[in-house]
Design a protein around this motif. Structure first.
Motif, PDB file in Angstrom:
ATOM      1  N   TYR A   1       6.391 -25.278 -11.724  1.00 30.76           N
ATOM      2  CA  TYR A   1       5.252 -24.694 -11.939  1.00 30.76           C
ATOM      3  C   TYR A   1       3.876 -25.331 -12.079  1.00 30.76           C
ATOM      4  O   TYR A   1       4.058 -26.617 -12.750  1.00 30.76           O
ATOM      5  CB  TYR A   1       5.165 -23.503 -13.019  1.00 30.76           C
TER       6      TYR A   1
ATOM      7  N   ILE B   1      11.454 -21.860  -7.916  1.00 33.80           N
ATOM      8  CA  ILE B   1      12.668 -21.158  -8.959  1.00 33.80           C
ATOM      9  C   ILE B   1      14.025 -21.485  -8.455  1.00 33.80           C
ATOM     10  O   ILE B   1      14.356 -21.251  -7.230  1.00 33.80           O
ATOM     11  CB  ILE B   1      12.515 -19.584  -8.956  1.00 33.80           C
TER      12      ILE B   1
ATOM     13  N   LEU C   1      11.942 -22.936 -13.367  1.00 33.80           N
ATOM     14  CA  LEU C   1      10.946 -22.655 -12.857  1.00 33.80           C
ATOM     15  C   LEU C   1       9.798 -24.074 -12.765  1.00 33.80           C
ATOM     16  O   LEU C   1       9.630 -24.464 -13.758  1.00 33.80           O
ATOM     17  CB  LEU C   1      10.118 -21.882 -13.912  1.00 33.80           C
TER      18      LEU C   1
END
Ligand SMILES: N[C@@H](CCC(=O)N[C@@H](CS)C(=O)NCC(=O)O)C(=O)O
Length: 223
Positions: A10, A184, A8
């Protein structure tokens, strides 16, 4: 069967990414995956791609707060809109908190998930600052770090190795072709397949050969 790696990418500036983060944590022991949290800098990604935050388009800026609250309910994540999103997104930005998360990842990665959540709670639930040393300290304390650990990690925000690592992670996302957060990545059959958005979980599950059971797996419908 060996676990498939899911990464991920982020930035806590993004409320949509908070949804993806919580869902992946809920699924990390249900799916046969090894979840890697990869803090990157969305501002740097945007500089690299020429993309602009959706909030810069007036019609999207009007729609987003409504969308975010609806999604908060759907994903069961306690998101609230900040009073001054411009301060969070632009004036203050998230270079400092993303460097802090990078420093956590490099020194005590077992706390990375909890500190990330605490930063989202500050910015996107309690409308609190996430750039001042006292704010980062508070988030790290709530995430379970000791005062000694925090005192060691905080100054590292300004170190070259932390700055370089955040740049490298952002560059890795750029090299993938990413343009936003959440990004992702699923490692499947030696290939990297990636999706953009907290609304791509059915697709991600399909790529992984797993079952998508909704935002709250194992919980029967609230209706
Ligand atoms: N449809 C996506 C939207 C995610 C999103 O808008 N992310 C923002 C950051 S908050 C972004 O990076 N947007 C880039 C873009 O839309 O091109 C979702 O539901 O998660």
């Amino acid at each position: 069967m060996s676990k498939k790696t899911v990464e991920l990418f982020y930035d806590v500036v993004s409320p949509y990414t908070w949804f993806a983060f919580e869902v992946l944590l809920r699924y990390q022991n249900r799916w046969n995956i090894n979840l890697k949290l990869r803090p990157f800098f969305l501002g740097g990604l945007n500089a690299g791609t020429g993309n602009k935050p959706p909030i810069m388009v007036p019609a999207k800026a009007k729609y987003m707060p409504i969308d975010v609250l609806r999604l908060g309910k759907y994903f069961d994540v306690p998101v609230k809109n900040p009073k001054d999103p411009v301060a969070l997104l632009f004036t203050k930005g998230t270079l400092i908190p993303q460097r802090f998360l990078t420093a956590i990842d490099m020194t005590c990665p077992q706390f990375l998930g909890n500190v990330s959540r605490e930063l989202w709670m500050r910015a996107w639930n309690r409308d609190e600052d996430i750039t001042e040393p006292a704010s980062l300290t508070q988030a790290a304390k709530l995430a379970g770090l000791s005062e000694k650990q925090i005192a060691e990690i905080l100054p590292r925000i300004n170190s070259n190795d932390v700055k370089e690592r955040l740049k490298q992670t952002t560059q890795e996302a750029l090299d993938l072709g990413a343009f936003g957060s959440p990004t992702i990545v699923a490692h499947v059959d030696g290939k990297k397949e990636w999706v953009f958005g907290s609304d791509r979980f059915p697709i991600l599950a399909d790529l992984l050969g797993e079952k998508w059971e909704g935002p709250l797996p194992g919980v029967s419908s609230k209706l």
